[in-house]
Design a protein around this motif. Structure first.
Motif, PDB file in Angstrom:
ATOM      1  N   ALA A  66      12.834  52.551  75.462  1.00 46.08           N
ATOM      2  CA  ALA A  66      12.427  53.776  76.156  1.00 46.08           C
ATOM      3  C   ALA A  66      12.789  55.015  75.332  1.00 46.08           C
ATOM      4  O   ALA A  66      12.670  56.133  75.812  1.00 46.08           O
ATOM      5  CB  ALA A  66      13.070  53.856  77.534  1.00 46.08           C
ATOM      6  N   ASP A  67      13.266  54.796  74.089  1.00 47.66           N
ATOM      7  CA  ASP A  67      13.506  55.925  73.203  1.00 47.66           C
ATOM      8  C   ASP A  67      14.610  56.826  73.743  1.00 47.66           C
ATOM      9  O   ASP A  67      14.563  58.052  73.609  1.00 47.66           O
ATOM     10  CB  ASP A  67      12.199  56.742  73.112  1.00 47.66           C
ATOM     11  N   MET A  68      15.612  56.189  74.337  1.00 46.84           N
ATOM     12  CA  MET A  68      16.680  56.963  74.966  1.00 46.84           C
ATOM     13  C   MET A  68      17.787  57.309  73.979  1.00 46.84           C
ATOM     14  O   MET A  68      18.231  58.439  73.912  1.00 46.84           O
ATOM     15  CB  MET A  68      17.288  56.155  76.117  1.00 46.84           C
ATOM     16  N   ALA A  69      18.253  56.314  73.238  1.00 47.50           N
ATOM     17  CA  ALA A  69      19.394  56.538  72.343  1.00 47.50           C
ATOM     18  C   ALA A  69      19.460  55.399  71.352  1.00 47.50           C
ATOM     19  O   ALA A  69      18.786  54.374  71.517  1.00 47.50           O
ATOM     20  CB  ALA A  69      20.693  56.613  73.142  1.00 47.50           C
ATOM     21  N   GLU A  70      20.279  55.595  70.312  1.00 45.23           N
ATOM     22  CA  GLU A  70      20.478  54.533  69.327  1.00 45.23           C
ATOM     23  C   GLU A  70      21.857  54.690  68.707  1.00 45.23           C
ATOM     24  O   GLU A  70      22.476  55.753  68.790  1.00 45.23           O
ATOM     25  CB  GLU A  70      19.401  54.590  68.244  1.00 45.23           C
ATOM     26  N   GLU A  71      22.322  53.626  68.073  1.00 45.89           N
ATOM     27  CA  GLU A  71      23.583  53.704  67.342  1.00 45.89           C
ATOM     28  C   GLU A  71      23.427  54.712  66.216  1.00 45.89           C
ATOM     29  O   GLU A  71      22.369  54.799  65.592  1.00 45.89           O
ATOM     30  CB  GLU A  71      23.935  52.328  66.755  1.00 45.89           C
ATOM     31  N   SER A  72      24.494  55.455  65.940  1.00 45.64           N
ATOM     32  CA  SER A  72      24.383  56.534  64.958  1.00 45.64           C
ATOM     33  C   SER A  72      24.941  56.146  63.599  1.00 45.64           C
ATOM     34  O   SER A  72      24.729  56.869  62.623  1.00 45.64           O
ATOM     35  CB  SER A  72      25.166  57.747  65.451  1.00 45.64           C
ATOM     36  N   GLY A  73      25.663  55.048  63.536  1.00 47.89           N
ATOM     37  CA  GLY A  73      26.383  54.738  62.305  1.00 47.89           C
ATOM     38  C   GLY A  73      27.791  55.315  62.325  1.00 47.89           C
ATOM     39  O   GLY A  73      28.622  54.963  61.510  1.00 47.89           O
ATOM     40  N   VAL A  74      28.061  56.216  63.275  1.00 47.46           N
ATOM     41  CA  VAL A  74      29.413  56.752  63.447  1.00 47.46           C
ATOM     42  C   VAL A  74      30.032  56.007  64.619  1.00 47.46           C
ATOM     43  O   VAL A  74      29.465  55.985  65.705  1.00 47.46           O
ATOM     44  CB  VAL A  74      29.373  58.266  63.756  1.00 47.46           C
ATOM     45  N   ARG A  75      31.163  55.403  64.375  1.00 45.27           N
ATOM     46  CA  ARG A  75      31.779  54.516  65.342  1.00 45.27           C
ATOM     47  C   ARG A  75      31.843  55.094  66.769  1.00 45.27           C
ATOM     48  O   ARG A  75      32.437  56.137  66.997  1.00 45.27           O
ATOM     49  CB  ARG A  75      33.196  54.187  64.894  1.00 45.27           C
TER      50      ARG A  75
ATOM     51  N   CYS B 165      29.748  56.563  68.547  1.00 45.45           N
ATOM     52  CA  CYS B 165      28.925  57.733  68.855  1.00 45.45           C
ATOM     53  C   CYS B 165      27.453  57.353  68.778  1.00 45.45           C
ATOM     54  O   CYS B 165      27.046  56.604  67.900  1.00 45.45           O
ATOM     55  CB  CYS B 165      29.192  58.858  67.866  1.00 45.45           C
ATOM     56  N   MET B 166      26.669  57.859  69.697  1.00 41.39           N
ATOM     57  CA  MET B 166      25.247  57.528  69.698  1.00 41.39           C
ATOM     58  C   MET B 166      24.421  58.761  69.309  1.00 41.39           C
ATOM     59  O   MET B 166      24.890  59.888  69.373  1.00 41.39           O
ATOM     60  CB  MET B 166      24.822  57.032  71.077  1.00 41.39           C
ATOM     61  N   VAL B 167      23.177  58.483  68.920  1.00 41.61           N
ATOM     62  CA  VAL B 167      22.193  59.544  68.790  1.00 41.61           C
ATOM     63  C   VAL B 167      21.397  59.534  70.091  1.00 41.61           C
ATOM     64  O   VAL B 167      20.862  58.491  70.479  1.00 41.61           O
ATOM     65  CB  VAL B 167      21.234  59.290  67.608  1.00 41.61           C
ATOM     66  N   ILE B 168      21.332  60.659  70.777  1.00 41.45           N
ATOM     67  CA  ILE B 168      20.491  60.744  71.971  1.00 41.45           C
ATOM     68  C   ILE B 168      19.111  61.195  71.513  1.00 41.45           C
ATOM     69  O   ILE B 168      18.954  62.284  70.962  1.00 41.45           O
ATOM     70  CB  ILE B 168      21.064  61.708  73.021  1.00 41.45           C
ATOM     71  N   ARG B 169      18.122  60.333  71.703  1.00 43.96           N
ATOM     72  CA  ARG B 169      16.773  60.597  71.204  1.00 43.96           C
ATOM     73  C   ARG B 169      15.980  61.488  72.179  1.00 43.96           C
ATOM     74  O   ARG B 169      16.440  61.744  73.286  1.00 43.96           O
ATOM     75  CB  ARG B 169      16.073  59.262  70.936  1.00 43.96           C
ATOM     76  N   PRO B 170      14.787  61.937  71.766  1.00 39.67           N
ATOM     77  CA  PRO B 170      14.110  62.980  72.557  1.00 39.67           C
ATOM     78  C   PRO B 170      13.919  62.661  74.042  1.00 39.67           C
ATOM     79  O   PRO B 170      14.162  63.517  74.894  1.00 39.67           O
ATOM     80  CB  PRO B 170      12.763  63.137  71.838  1.00 39.67           C
TER      81      PRO B 170
ATOM     82  N   ILE C 219      15.753  63.990  79.467  1.00 41.57           N
ATOM     83  CA  ILE C 219      16.278  63.715  80.814  1.00 41.57           C
ATOM     84  C   ILE C 219      17.591  64.467  81.022  1.00 41.57           C
ATOM     85  O   ILE C 219      17.832  65.064  82.074  1.00 41.57           O
ATOM     86  CB  ILE C 219      16.441  62.195  81.024  1.00 41.57           C
ATOM     87  N   TRP C 220      18.433  64.481  79.992  1.00 41.67           N
ATOM     88  CA  TRP C 220      19.703  65.233  80.096  1.00 41.67           C
ATOM     89  C   TRP C 220      19.429  66.729  80.306  1.00 41.67           C
ATOM     90  O   TRP C 220      20.088  67.395  81.101  1.00 41.67           O
ATOM     91  CB  TRP C 220      20.555  65.007  78.847  1.00 41.67           C
ATOM     92  N   GLU C 221      18.433  67.267  79.631  1.00 38.30           N
ATOM     93  CA  GLU C 221      18.093  68.683  79.817  1.00 38.30           C
ATOM     94  C   GLU C 221      17.651  68.957  81.253  1.00 38.30           C
ATOM     95  O   GLU C 221      17.957  69.999  81.819  1.00 38.30           O
ATOM     96  CB  GLU C 221      16.978  69.106  78.849  1.00 38.30           C
TER      97      GLU C 221
ATOM     98  N   HIS D 283       8.638  71.108  68.501  1.00 32.38           N
ATOM     99  CA  HIS D 283       9.911  70.429  68.236  1.00 32.38           C
ATOM    100  C   HIS D 283      10.512  69.850  69.505  1.00 32.38           C
ATOM    101  O   HIS D 283      10.334  70.392  70.581  1.00 32.38           O
ATOM    102  CB  HIS D 283      10.897  71.409  67.597  1.00 32.38           C
ATOM    103  N   GLU D 284      11.219  68.737  69.343  1.00 30.44           N
ATOM    104  CA  GLU D 284      11.903  68.108  70.474  1.00 30.44           C
ATOM    105  C   GLU D 284      13.408  68.180  70.253  1.00 30.44           C
ATOM    106  O   GLU D 284      13.882  68.061  69.127  1.00 30.44           O
ATOM    107  CB  GLU D 284      11.489  66.640  70.595  1.00 30.44           C
TER     108      GLU D 284
END
Lengths: 510, 510
Positions: A25-34, A36-41, A46-48, B63-64
């Motif tokens: 659903a394009d919500m989030a993914e692992e960021s490579g930083v332990r 911590c996630m990347v929140i995707r658009p 939804i957070w906005e 932009h998103e």
């Protein structure tokens, strides 16, 4: 049998299903930083929406937004012993303010740039905001102080899970100071009710508001209340908390005021917060085997228009038709706001786009092909009723004008339908249990989705409470809360056999 | 002579005046944490307005929003040498994830919980976002990627100044990836124009958009553009930047895609940002000796109603009258949005409230006493025209209905008036100078507010540029930018005497 969009079902493997929805659903993914996630658009969108709607409620109850520092000097924490005990084990600590070449082509913290006093990355801001309150409050006339902040915080969790438990997360934290304990308790209840009604009305998330037991209190609080939501696997998610801090933090930070009689008193404070964790709850309450279903009030796009293009000259007429439709929809108002309609013109196959939006959970997907344009129609897919009884996709051809005329009501119907479905499930999965044996039977290893037990207890404290907690822990259970909305209690405590004083909910939790 | 609300004037001591406005207008205060400020409600309210209006413009250009981690592993930085050189000296470094008792009643970072790889608190996010782009981009079909983030960042500045230079600040940072250099350059220009029009139209802040000289580029950028605003002391404030990064970060982070011909290429990227620094610029452009003047578009409250209460029975009628007025104003629309009207019912003397709002810079303050109620009037104070010619406060009694009828137009007039005033000042203080002697004469020690010099130059590079920078530095000057909006250049470079290729602006700066 229906062939669903996801490779894994809720019944098959709920944990895996959750991760799949987060990804698909394009919500989030692992960021490579332990941790911590990347929140995707789509997730951030939804957070906005959550921010916008909750912020309106927080402001409507008289609070103002501020911003306080990310870094908190160690000494601020040392003043409140319980508080620091609760957080010391999971705090990220800044010790240097410069990097320097290590002579091997890499970088290291510069030993010459070591901080005199290490700084903690805020896990929560009672201490630094309390220090500001101490500056702001001199007289009873300065009270109440009603402040909120939207910020990132860090708690170094060992096992992380996207949205539910991440080392860094986003939240709002409200902090208030009052002239009396009664007023502060009222504030705590008011914000608990703000959270409850926000969850129910805006997120379509049914919750139980109630008081956490002593052992689950926020470190340093006199009382902690929560809203608890039930996930589709029957587990609880604590989705928001509101704390009465008494004068504990006022003593630690020196928040004192001269009362109307000219005497110095310590203020009573509260704090309350809701985080990106809420999004995990939305997924686990509203998702299905085709992905997420976003309640229209918080959907970044409520209606997505997908033109069925074929690289043919007639494409232009289809896009024009879709633009016209988007314009008409944008003029509508639903659920108290202008309708959010997107025309998806990305370079991709229409079928992929359709399923992309289904997995993301856009409430309504409109498909428009050459035949729809010719007939003045649209093909409508409702995310909350994706399939017909025969298992085929329930895409309905509707006259364009009829759809536009009904769109606002349809969004409202989807919002209330998602809420009703979740509310019914919550109620069906709370079981009144009369004794400990009943609890054991309910939560045997083999029980698929036991939900929550509703039991009477005597509200033991100290060692007696520790015993209760241990017994529950053996079954992987915790006391979620004592619902605020309960009648008089009779009968015996299921743990101690002594007269019960209230009912509490017991369950497994995230 | 007018007795102004502040204890210090702009002409008297501009730096002290700035600090006084920050404090008296309730914008921000020292937090007790080195280099970090507390942004107070009025200051944060202005930031929220900036966020809302700029975010709309950023979204309208496709932009998103996303959210990326606060922490960046050291190794991410090591890959882009220029970038790390630019930031290594000012990075806060997290080295531990737990605190432990020091045995003397205090806490220390737990030596057992030292991170294997230190984490940097982001000073900017090219590296961590680029790493995500490398995951997201495989084919030309995935491009462009157009992302923005609202976040806090940390740069360990040695000398800090509220809003203008703080260790932690809030900003938005846009990051995009494109299939070609041309497309990326177009994006850089597009966002520069977004910033320019946002500053002019929403903040009433006249700016000059242009390219920074090579020595002022963002670390790792191929080209950096800025918008520069002129403060009332004639100094420049860089209020926003837009960078073309070429393939530098794509090489470092591995952002590659298969083009339409099936070949692997590196993406071209951009980044661009605006921060809470902008608020410092608003203060120094629009403030006067009575405090701040907030342009109506970004004023948290545009019209503040102050009832003149006397603890008398008639107070109730006054408050009722004010509530009615507030309701009428809230129904109006000005500058494209509903009017934001506050009824100030705080416990304080009406005169103190009036001057509080004057110092904060609310565009219109309405006072209502018993006599106004009896006559169906209101007393109107315009923040942009506070005094009559005779130096008395220009509070005008106007029929309530007339005021309500004119309020929207009045707000628009105040917005455009503030802009026109600042625009005229900017233009009056840019002086065309033909040779180096002219620059020296303009910026002699004794010059009060020299403004900026507009000079022709040959755009030297390398050692020749270094020499220019040194000569300017001796006069505390920097090249601000080469305005994008300039005609053909003739004549000689004022530094080298060789033929000039463009004109640049030179000035002192914050």
């Amino acid at each position: 049998m229906i062939k669903h969009a996801l490779s894994v079902t809720r019944d098959g493997d709920f944990a895996q299903w959750y991760q799949t929805v987060v990804a698909e659903a394009d919500m989030a993914e692992e960021s490579g930083v332990r941790g911590c996630m990347v929140i995707r658009p789509w997730g951030y969108g939804i957070w906005e929406r959550i921010q916008r709607l909750l912020d309106d409620r927080i402001k409507a109850t008289g609070h103002e937004n501020c911003y306080f520092p990310l870094f908190i000097p160690l000494s601020y924490f040392e003043k409140e012993a319980e508080h620091v005990d609760g957080f010391a084990k999971e705090m990220a600590v800044v010790t240097h303010h410069r990097l320097v070449a290590d002579g091997k082509g890499g970088l290291v913290p510069d030993p010459e740039a070591k901080l005199e006093e290490p700084l903690v990355v805020r896990p929560t801001s009672e201490t630094v905001i309390g220090t500001a309150f101490a500056r702001w409050v001199q007289s009873w006339r300065d009270l109440p102080v009603l402040i909120n902040q939207w910020a990132n915080v860090v708690r170094w969790e060992m096992r992380t899970r996207m949205f539910l438990r991440t080392a860094e997360f986003l939240w709002q934290e409200g902090h208030t100071a009052h002239a009396s304990a009664d007023e502060a308790r009222e504030e705590m209840q008011r914000m608990l009710e703000v959270y409850r009604s926000f969850a129910e009305d805006d997120l379509a998330l049914p919750v139980i508001a109630g008081e956490k037991p002593e052992n689950e209190r926020f470190p340093g609080a006199v009382a902690t209340y929560s809203i608890e939501a039930m996930m589709q696997d029957g587990k609880a998610l604590q989705a928001g908390t509101s704390h009465f801090l008494g004068t504990n933090f006022a003593h630690a930070q020196g928040i004192r005021f001269q009362n109307a009689e000219g005497e110095l008193e310590f203020a009573n404070t509260t704090s309350w917060g809701v985080s990106t964790r809420m999004i995990g709850g939305i997924i686990m309450v509203h998702g299905d085997d085709d992905g997420l279903r976003v309640p229209p009030k918080i959907a970044p796009w409520q209606i997505v228009i997908v033109p069925m293009l074929r690289d043919q000259p007639e494409d232009e007429a289809i896009v024009d038709y879709c633009r016209g439709l988007q314009g008409e929809l944008a003029k509508l108002s639903a659920l108290g706001e202008p309708v959010r309609a997107l025309l998806d013109l990305k370079q991709a196959k229409a079928a992929n786009k359709r399923w992309g939006w289904v997995k993301k959970g856009a409430p309504i997907v409109i498909e428009v092909g050459g035949r729809d344009v010719a007939g003045g129609n649209v093909s409508v897919l409702r995310r909350d009723r994706l399939y017909r009884e025969d298992g085929k996709l329930d895409s309905r051809v509707i006259a364009r004008d009829d759809f536009v005329g009904a769109a606002a009501a349809l969004l409202e119907e989807i919002q209330s339908g998602l809420h009703a479905e979740a509310r019914a499930r919550l109620e069906a999965n709370i079981t009144r249990v009369d004794d400990w044996a009943g609890v054991e039977a309910m939560f045997v290893e083999s029980a698929a989705k036991p939900g929550w037990a509703d039991v009477a207890w005597s509200r033991p404290t100290g060692a007696a409470l520790d015993q209760v907690v241990e017994r529950l822990k053996a079954l992987k259970l915790t006391i979620r809360n004592a619902p605020v909305d309960q009648g008089a209690t009779d009968g015996a405590c299921i743990f101690t056999g002594t007269p019960a004083v209230e009912r509490v909910l017991i369950g497994r939790a995230y």
